[in-house]
Design a protein around this motif. Structure first.
Motif, PDB file in Angstrom:
ATOM      1  N   TYR A   1      -9.428 -43.498  13.202  1.00  0.00           N
ATOM      2  CA  TYR A   1      -8.238 -42.694  12.975  1.00  0.00           C
ATOM      3  C   TYR A   1      -8.578 -41.470  12.145  1.00  0.00           C
ATOM      4  CZ  TYR A   1      -5.393 -46.679  14.441  1.00  0.00           C
ATOM      5  OH  TYR A   1      -4.820 -47.690  15.141  1.00  0.00           O
ATOM      6  N   GLU A   2      -7.698 -40.519  12.211  1.00  0.00           N
ATOM      7  CA  GLU A   2      -7.786 -39.397  11.284  1.00  0.00           C
ATOM      8  C   GLU A   2      -7.643 -39.957   9.874  1.00  0.00           C
ATOM      9  OE1 GLU A   2      -5.589 -36.324  14.370  1.00  0.00           O
ATOM     10  OE2 GLU A   2      -4.676 -36.821  12.464  1.00  0.00           O
ATOM     11  N   GLN A   3      -8.604 -39.651   9.034  1.00  0.00           N
ATOM     12  CA  GLN A   3      -8.591 -40.187   7.676  1.00  0.00           C
ATOM     13  C   GLN A   3      -8.162 -39.081   6.729  1.00  0.00           C
ATOM     14  OE1 GLN A   3     -11.798 -42.378   4.762  1.00  0.00           O
ATOM     15  NE2 GLN A   3     -11.563 -43.169   6.796  1.00  0.00           N
ATOM     16  N   TYR A   4      -6.977 -39.247   6.163  1.00  0.00           N
ATOM     17  CA  TYR A   4      -6.406 -38.251   5.282  1.00  0.00           C
ATOM     18  C   TYR A   4      -6.678 -38.606   3.828  1.00  0.00           C
ATOM     19  CZ  TYR A   4      -3.982 -36.246   9.257  1.00  0.00           C
ATOM     20  OH  TYR A   4      -3.692 -35.658  10.446  1.00  0.00           O
ATOM     21  N   PHE A   5      -7.080 -37.586   3.098  1.00  0.00           N
ATOM     22  CA  PHE A   5      -7.415 -37.763   1.700  1.00  0.00           C
ATOM     23  C   PHE A   5      -6.303 -37.244   0.799  1.00  0.00           C
ATOM     24  CE2 PHE A   5     -11.978 -38.903   1.413  1.00  0.00           C
ATOM     25  CZ  PHE A   5     -12.266 -38.915   2.763  1.00  0.00           C
ATOM     26  N   GLY A   6      -6.193 -37.867  -0.342  1.00  0.00           N
ATOM     27  CA  GLY A   6      -5.321 -37.337  -1.376  1.00  0.00           C
ATOM     28  C   GLY A   6      -5.958 -36.121  -2.031  1.00  0.00           C
ATOM     29  N   PRO A   7      -5.212 -35.449  -2.910  1.00  0.00           N
ATOM     30  CA  PRO A   7      -5.719 -34.219  -3.538  1.00  0.00           C
ATOM     31  C   PRO A   7      -6.778 -34.464  -4.595  1.00  0.00           C
ATOM     32  CG  PRO A   7      -3.582 -34.788  -4.422  1.00  0.00           C
ATOM     33  CD  PRO A   7      -3.839 -35.750  -3.315  1.00  0.00           C
ATOM     34  N   GLY A   8      -6.948 -35.725  -4.996  1.00  0.00           N
ATOM     35  CA  GLY A   8      -7.986 -36.063  -5.958  1.00  0.00           C
ATOM     36  C   GLY A   8      -7.513 -36.108  -7.393  1.00  0.00           C
ATOM     37  N   THR A   9      -8.246 -36.884  -8.184  1.00  0.00           N
ATOM     38  CA  THR A   9      -8.081 -36.893  -9.640  1.00  0.00           C
ATOM     39  C   THR A   9      -9.404 -36.477 -10.239  1.00  0.00           C
ATOM     40  OG1 THR A   9      -6.416 -38.659  -9.717  1.00  0.00           O
ATOM     41  CG2 THR A   9      -7.757 -38.322 -11.696  1.00  0.00           C
ATOM     42  N   ARG A  10      -9.340 -35.435 -11.062  1.00  0.00           N
ATOM     43  CA  ARG A  10     -10.560 -35.017 -11.753  1.00  0.00           C
ATOM     44  C   ARG A  10     -10.674 -35.810 -13.041  1.00  0.00           C
ATOM     45  NH1 ARG A  10     -13.733 -30.915 -11.306  1.00  0.00           N
ATOM     46  NH2 ARG A  10     -12.285 -29.745  -9.993  1.00  0.00           N
TER      47      ARG A  10
ATOM     48  N   GLY B   1     -14.121 -27.793  -6.056  1.00  0.00           N
ATOM     49  CA  GLY B   1     -13.443 -28.585  -7.079  1.00  0.00           C
ATOM     50  C   GLY B   1     -12.065 -29.085  -6.699  1.00  0.00           C
ATOM     51  N   GLU B   2     -11.701 -28.935  -5.437  1.00  0.00           N
ATOM     52  CA  GLU B   2     -10.364 -29.364  -5.014  1.00  0.00           C
ATOM     53  C   GLU B   2     -10.461 -30.443  -3.938  1.00  0.00           C
ATOM     54  OE1 GLU B   2      -8.355 -24.989  -5.916  1.00  0.00           O
ATOM     55  OE2 GLU B   2      -7.918 -26.026  -4.034  1.00  0.00           O
ATOM     56  N   GLY B   3      -9.323 -30.724  -3.300  1.00  0.00           N
ATOM     57  CA  GLY B   3      -9.258 -31.812  -2.335  1.00  0.00           C
ATOM     58  C   GLY B   3      -9.823 -31.463  -0.976  1.00  0.00           C
ATOM     59  N   LEU B   4      -9.872 -32.478  -0.112  1.00  0.00           N
ATOM     60  CA  LEU B   4     -10.399 -32.317   1.246  1.00  0.00           C
ATOM     61  C   LEU B   4      -9.245 -32.102   2.223  1.00  0.00           C
ATOM     62  CD1 LEU B   4     -12.686 -33.891  -0.303  1.00  0.00           C
ATOM     63  CD2 LEU B   4     -13.308 -34.840   1.907  1.00  0.00           C
TER      64      LEU B   4
ATOM     65  N   GLU C   1       5.672 -34.124   6.566  1.00  0.00           N
ATOM     66  CA  GLU C   1       4.560 -34.936   7.051  1.00  0.00           C
ATOM     67  C   GLU C   1       4.091 -35.876   5.947  1.00  0.00           C
ATOM     68  OE1 GLU C   1       1.596 -32.716   9.202  1.00  0.00           O
ATOM     69  OE2 GLU C   1       0.032 -34.082   8.549  1.00  0.00           O
ATOM     70  N   PRO C   2       3.853 -37.145   6.276  1.00  0.00           N
ATOM     71  CA  PRO C   2       3.393 -38.093   5.242  1.00  0.00           C
ATOM     72  C   PRO C   2       2.062 -37.641   4.647  1.00  0.00           C
ATOM     73  CG  PRO C   2       4.007 -39.258   7.239  1.00  0.00           C
ATOM     74  CD  PRO C   2       4.023 -37.812   7.578  1.00  0.00           C
ATOM     75  N   GLU C   3       1.881 -37.935   3.358  1.00  0.00           N
ATOM     76  CA  GLU C   3       0.632 -37.561   2.724  1.00  0.00           C
ATOM     77  C   GLU C   3       0.239 -38.583   1.672  1.00  0.00           C
ATOM     78  OE1 GLU C   3       1.351 -33.700   1.052  1.00  0.00           O
ATOM     79  OE2 GLU C   3       2.581 -34.499  -0.572  1.00  0.00           O
ATOM     80  N   VAL C   4      -1.048 -38.596   1.371  1.00  0.00           N
ATOM     81  CA  VAL C   4      -1.561 -39.434   0.296  1.00  0.00           C
ATOM     82  C   VAL C   4      -1.389 -38.672  -1.023  1.00  0.00           C
ATOM     83  CG1 VAL C   4      -3.612 -40.584  -0.613  1.00  0.00           C
ATOM     84  CG2 VAL C   4      -3.256 -40.442   1.866  1.00  0.00           C
ATOM     85  N   THR C   5      -0.847 -39.339  -2.016  1.00  0.00           N
ATOM     86  CA  THR C   5      -0.685 -38.685  -3.314  1.00  0.00           C
ATOM     87  C   THR C   5      -1.511 -39.411  -4.364  1.00  0.00           C
ATOM     88  OG1 THR C   5       1.297 -39.980  -3.840  1.00  0.00           O
ATOM     89  CG2 THR C   5       1.626 -37.856  -2.750  1.00  0.00           C
ATOM     90  N   GLN C   6      -1.935 -38.670  -5.384  1.00  0.00           N
ATOM     91  CA  GLN C   6      -2.743 -39.242  -6.453  1.00  0.00           C
ATOM     92  C   GLN C   6      -2.257 -38.735  -7.802  1.00  0.00           C
ATOM     93  OE1 GLN C   6      -6.865 -38.599  -4.095  1.00  0.00           O
ATOM     94  NE2 GLN C   6      -7.130 -39.607  -6.080  1.00  0.00           N
TER      95      GLN C   6
ATOM     96  N   PHE D   1     -11.260 -39.432  -4.989  1.00  0.00           N
ATOM     97  CA  PHE D   1     -10.343 -39.247  -3.877  1.00  0.00           C
ATOM     98  C   PHE D   1      -9.934 -40.591  -3.291  1.00  0.00           C
ATOM     99  CE2 PHE D   1     -10.692 -34.760  -3.605  1.00  0.00           C
ATOM    100  CZ  PHE D   1     -12.016 -34.410  -3.823  1.00  0.00           C
ATOM    101  N   CYS D   2      -8.666 -40.690  -2.980  1.00  0.00           N
ATOM    102  CA  CYS D   2      -8.125 -41.846  -2.287  1.00  0.00           C
ATOM    103  C   CYS D   2      -7.876 -41.442  -0.834  1.00  0.00           C
ATOM    104  CB  CYS D   2      -6.818 -42.254  -2.966  1.00  0.00           C
ATOM    105  SG  CYS D   2      -5.892 -43.546  -2.143  1.00  0.00           S
ATOM    106  N   ALA D   3      -8.038 -42.377   0.088  1.00  0.00           N
ATOM    107  CA  ALA D   3      -7.761 -42.102   1.493  1.00  0.00           C
ATOM    108  C   ALA D   3      -7.180 -43.356   2.126  1.00  0.00           C
ATOM    109  CB  ALA D   3      -9.029 -41.682   2.227  1.00  0.00           C
ATOM    110  N   SER D   4      -6.492 -43.169   3.257  1.00  0.00           N
ATOM    111  CA  SER D   4      -5.936 -44.323   3.961  1.00  0.00           C
ATOM    112  C   SER D   4      -5.924 -44.064   5.456  1.00  0.00           C
ATOM    113  CB  SER D   4      -4.525 -44.643   3.450  1.00  0.00           C
ATOM    114  OG  SER D   4      -3.597 -43.636   3.808  1.00  0.00           O
ATOM    115  N   ILE D   5      -5.975 -45.160   6.224  1.00  0.00           N
ATOM    116  CA  ILE D   5      -5.825 -45.095   7.673  1.00  0.00           C
ATOM    117  C   ILE D   5      -4.909 -46.228   8.118  1.00  0.00           C
ATOM    118  CG2 ILE D   5      -8.053 -44.009   8.103  1.00  0.00           C
ATOM    119  CD1 ILE D   5      -9.124 -46.756   8.955  1.00  0.00           C
TER     120      ILE D   5
END
Lengths: 109, 115
Positions: free
Chosen positions: B102-111, A40-43, B1-6, B91-95
């Motif tokens: 590229y390494e594809q980093y994901f945000g923590p998500g919105t439930r 239920g959490e992020g990747l 370190e840069p990160e994706v936020t949601q 989940f949002c992601a960016s490259i």
């Protein structure tokens, strides 16, 4: 269809034991990603592999991509409770990631 | 370190209502993605976005969905009239760029919970 198959679907190991999770594709993998997810959490990004025969390690986790670039394995050495979670492999296909169904890892004390 | 936020981390809405999920990708990245995961199921691609337009979208991404980059930092996913089956983690992601991988980093998500 573009699919990844992970095996096993779930895995229960005793703390301290080694384990391996596999990810198999019917098509060539040009970028293979491993992520860890708490339920239920992020990747959480673990590793990315691109070249046939490539191997990467981070702490006690090693990921390999076979020479044919159709199978990847994730190996954990001396497992710890912190390794528990869901491990996902993802393939970079046509500008997007396609994921396997995940492997749920449980570590028993 | 840069990160994706949601934001938000959790959104509860009634069926038929519009929701907007927000993402702030890593600042120098050019490709943006939305994925969703229905609880207990696979992570599924929804849409990719580059140069202010959709690059690719999945079958899931129907007319009820839209994406926008309203300013230089935010990337949004709008669902116009939510359905019960839209309940999922988004989940949002960016490259940085394509066509390299590229390494594809994901945000923590919105439930998103639709009631």
């Amino acid at each position: 269809s573009q699919e990844l198959e992970q095996s096993p679907q779930s895995l229960i190991v005793q703390e301290g034991k080694n384990l391996t999770i596999n990810c198999t594709s019917s098509k060539t993998l040009y970028g293979l990603y491993w992520y860890k997810q708490k339920y239920g959490e992020g990747l959480i990004f673990l590793m990315m592999l691109q070249k046939g025969g490539e191997e990467k390690s981070h702490e006690k986790i090693t990921a390999k991509l076979d020479e044919k670039k159709q199978q990847s394995s994730l190996h954990i050495t001396a497992s710890q409770p912190s390794h528990a979670g869901i491990y996902l492999c993802g393939a970079d296909w046509n500008q997007k990631l396609v994921f396997g169904q995940g492997t749920r890892l449980t570590i028993n004390p | 370190e840069p990160e994706v936020t949601q934001t938000p981390s959790h959104q509860v809405t009634q069926m038929g209502q519009e929701v907007i999920l927000r993402c702030v990708p890593i600042s120098n990245h050019l490709y943006f993605y939305w994925y969703r995961q229905i609880l207990g199921q696979k992570v599924e691609f929804l849409v990719s976005f580059y140069n202010n337009e959709i690059s690719e979208k999945s079958e899931i991404f129907d007319d009820q969905f839209s994406v926008e980059r309203p300013d230089g930092s935010n990337f949004t996913l709008k669902i116009r009239s939510t359905k019960l089956e839209d309940s999922a983690m988004y989940f949002c992601a960016s490259i940085p760029d394509r066509p390299r991988t590229y390494e594809q980093y994901f945000g923590p998500g919105t439930r998103l919970t639709v009631t």
